[in-house]
Design an enzyme around this catalytic site. Structure first.
Site, PDB file in Angstrom:
ATOM      1  N   ARG A  30      15.784  16.095  43.681  1.00  0.00           N
ATOM      2  CA  ARG A  30      16.041  15.152  44.643  1.00  0.00           C
ATOM      3  C   ARG A  30      15.395  13.605  44.237  1.00  0.00           C
ATOM      4  NH1 ARG A  30      16.920  17.950  48.948  1.00  0.00           N
ATOM      5  NH2 ARG A  30      15.876  19.860  49.079  1.00  0.00           N
ATOM      6  N   ASP A  31      15.930  12.579  44.717  1.00  0.00           N
ATOM      7  CA  ASP A  31      15.674  11.093  44.176  1.00  0.00           C
ATOM      8  C   ASP A  31      14.444  10.631  44.664  1.00  0.00           C
ATOM      9  OD1 ASP A  31      17.921   8.656  43.569  1.00  0.00           O
ATOM     10  OD2 ASP A  31      16.027   8.012  44.456  1.00  0.00           O
ATOM     11  N   ILE A  32      13.938  10.244  43.851  1.00  0.00           N
ATOM     12  CA  ILE A  32      12.501   9.882  44.011  1.00  0.00           C
ATOM     13  C   ILE A  32      12.203   8.767  45.331  1.00  0.00           C
ATOM     14  CG2 ILE A  32      12.162   7.858  42.769  1.00  0.00           C
ATOM     15  CD1 ILE A  32       9.432   9.289  41.767  1.00  0.00           C
ATOM     16  N   ASN A  88      27.532   5.471  40.589  1.00  0.00           N
ATOM     17  CA  ASN A  88      27.178   3.988  40.228  1.00  0.00           C
ATOM     18  C   ASN A  88      27.354   3.715  38.757  1.00  0.00           C
ATOM     19  OD1 ASN A  88      26.630   3.036  42.924  1.00  0.00           O
ATOM     20  ND2 ASN A  88      24.287   3.784  42.702  1.00  0.00           N
ATOM     21  N   GLU A  96      20.983   1.858  37.411  1.00  0.00           N
ATOM     22  CA  GLU A  96      19.656   1.259  36.846  1.00  0.00           C
ATOM     23  C   GLU A  96      19.110   2.365  35.811  1.00  0.00           C
ATOM     24  OE1 GLU A  96      17.173   1.491  40.350  1.00  0.00           O
ATOM     25  OE2 GLU A  96      17.873  -0.637  40.816  1.00  0.00           O
ATOM     26  N   VAL A  97      19.917   3.705  35.845  1.00  0.00           N
ATOM     27  CA  VAL A  97      19.611   4.813  34.835  1.00  0.00           C
ATOM     28  C   VAL A  97      20.725   4.943  34.298  1.00  0.00           C
ATOM     29  CG1 VAL A  97      18.520   7.173  34.606  1.00  0.00           C
ATOM     30  CG2 VAL A  97      17.564   5.575  36.297  1.00  0.00           C
ATOM     31  N   HIS A 101      24.694  10.233  36.544  1.00  0.00           N
ATOM     32  CA  HIS A 101      24.390  11.131  37.642  1.00  0.00           C
ATOM     33  C   HIS A 101      25.064  10.950  38.970  1.00  0.00           C
ATOM     34  CE1 HIS A 101      22.116   7.063  37.606  1.00  0.00           C
ATOM     35  NE2 HIS A 101      22.080   6.967  38.916  1.00  0.00           N
ATOM     36  N   HIS A 103      25.221  10.959  42.893  1.00  0.00           N
ATOM     37  CA  HIS A 103      24.361  10.707  43.963  1.00  0.00           C
ATOM     38  C   HIS A 103      25.054  11.516  45.207  1.00  0.00           C
ATOM     39  CE1 HIS A 103      21.876   7.165  43.115  1.00  0.00           C
ATOM     40  NE2 HIS A 103      22.900   6.862  42.365  1.00  0.00           N
TER      41      HIS A 103
HETATM   42  P1  5GP Z   1      21.379   4.160  39.881  1.00  0.00           P
HETATM   43  O1  5GP Z   1      21.025   3.008  40.491  1.00  0.00           O
HETATM   44  O2  5GP Z   1      21.297   4.129  38.517  1.00  0.00           O
HETATM   45  O3  5GP Z   1      22.659   4.619  40.385  1.00  0.00           O
HETATM   46  O4  5GP Z   1      20.429   5.256  40.514  1.00  0.00           O
HETATM   47  C1  5GP Z   1      19.180   5.724  40.086  1.00  0.00           C
HETATM   48  C2  5GP Z   1      18.646   6.533  40.943  1.00  0.00           C
HETATM   49  O5  5GP Z   1      17.481   7.146  40.222  1.00  0.00           O
HETATM   50  C3  5GP Z   1      17.965   5.602  42.079  1.00  0.00           C
HETATM   51  O6  5GP Z   1      18.216   6.083  43.368  1.00  0.00           O
HETATM   52  C4  5GP Z   1      16.324   6.084  41.891  1.00  0.00           C
HETATM   53  O7  5GP Z   1      15.899   6.242  43.239  1.00  0.00           O
HETATM   54  C5  5GP Z   1      16.354   7.261  41.215  1.00  0.00           C
HETATM   55  N1  5GP Z   1      15.095   7.435  40.185  1.00  0.00           N
HETATM   56  C6  5GP Z   1      14.396   6.458  39.380  1.00  0.00           C
HETATM   57  N2  5GP Z   1      13.406   6.872  39.045  1.00  0.00           N
HETATM   58  C7  5GP Z   1      13.363   8.259  39.392  1.00  0.00           C
HETATM   59  C8  5GP Z   1      12.482   9.412  39.085  1.00  0.00           C
HETATM   60  O8  5GP Z   1      11.556   9.069  38.309  1.00  0.00           O
HETATM   61  N3  5GP Z   1      12.546  10.610  39.580  1.00  0.00           N
HETATM   62  C9  5GP Z   1      13.769  10.616  40.369  1.00  0.00           C
HETATM   63  N4  5GP Z   1      13.673  12.014  41.157  1.00  0.00           N
HETATM   64  N5  5GP Z   1      14.393   9.760  40.885  1.00  0.00           N
HETATM   65  C10 5GP Z   1      14.266   8.591  40.161  1.00  0.00           C
END
Ligand code: 5GP
Ligand code: ZN
Length: 117
Positions: A30-32, A88, A96-97, A101, A103
């Site tokens: 699950r997303d945080i 993304n 961001e990560v 991944h 979503h």
């Molecule tokens: P991006 O913007 O890279 O597509 O999405 C990164 C996602 O990772 C975001 O929706 C953010 O809420 C999620 N996220 C960031 N840090 C953590 C974490 O420590 N644990 C979990 N479960 N999700 C995270």
């Protein structure tokens, strides 16, 4: 494994996550900070920065991520009403990560595909 990568650390069990599905090659958790009633992230256990890199380097793992995302949609009860899968990728998409991944988002009407359009 990349020690500086948040999601590699989740794969390694160093950072806790609420795992909803797991295969030999993928983990879904699950997303945080959920952006919908159901918001699950599906990742390959191997580190690839984004979906372009993954698809080029390991097409089988890319297929595994898609199959896992579909399984998550089934498990979470999203397939009847519909849902969205988003990768993304890069700056314009706000990635961001940098561990690829998917979503998986659903559980309510999701609105327009893009904000402001
Ligand atoms: P991006 O913007 O890279 O597509 O999405 C990164 C996602 O990772 C975001 O929706 C953010 O809420 C999620 N996220 C960031 N840090 C953590 C974490 O420590 N644990 C979990 N479960 N999700 C995270
Ligand atoms: Zn990683």
């Amino acid at each position: 494994m990349d020690n500086s990568c948040l999601f590699c650390r989740i794969v390694a069990g160093e950072i806790p996550a609420t795992v909803v599905h797991r295969t030999e090659t993928t983990i879904a958790f699950r997303d945080i900070d959920p952006k919908a009633p159901t918001h699950v992230l599906v990742i390959p256990v191997g580190h690839y920065a984004d979906v372009v890199t993954l698809a080029a380097a390991d097409p089988a793992a890319a297929a595994d991520v898609l199959a896992a995302a579909a399984a998550v949609a089934e498990i979470e009860g999203l397939t009847g009403d519909g849902f969205r899968i988003i990768f993304n990728t890069g700056e314009y998409a706000g990635q961001e990560v940098f561990h690829v991944h998917a979503h998986v988002l659903g559980g309510a009407p999701l609105g327009p595909m893009l904000a402001g359009r």
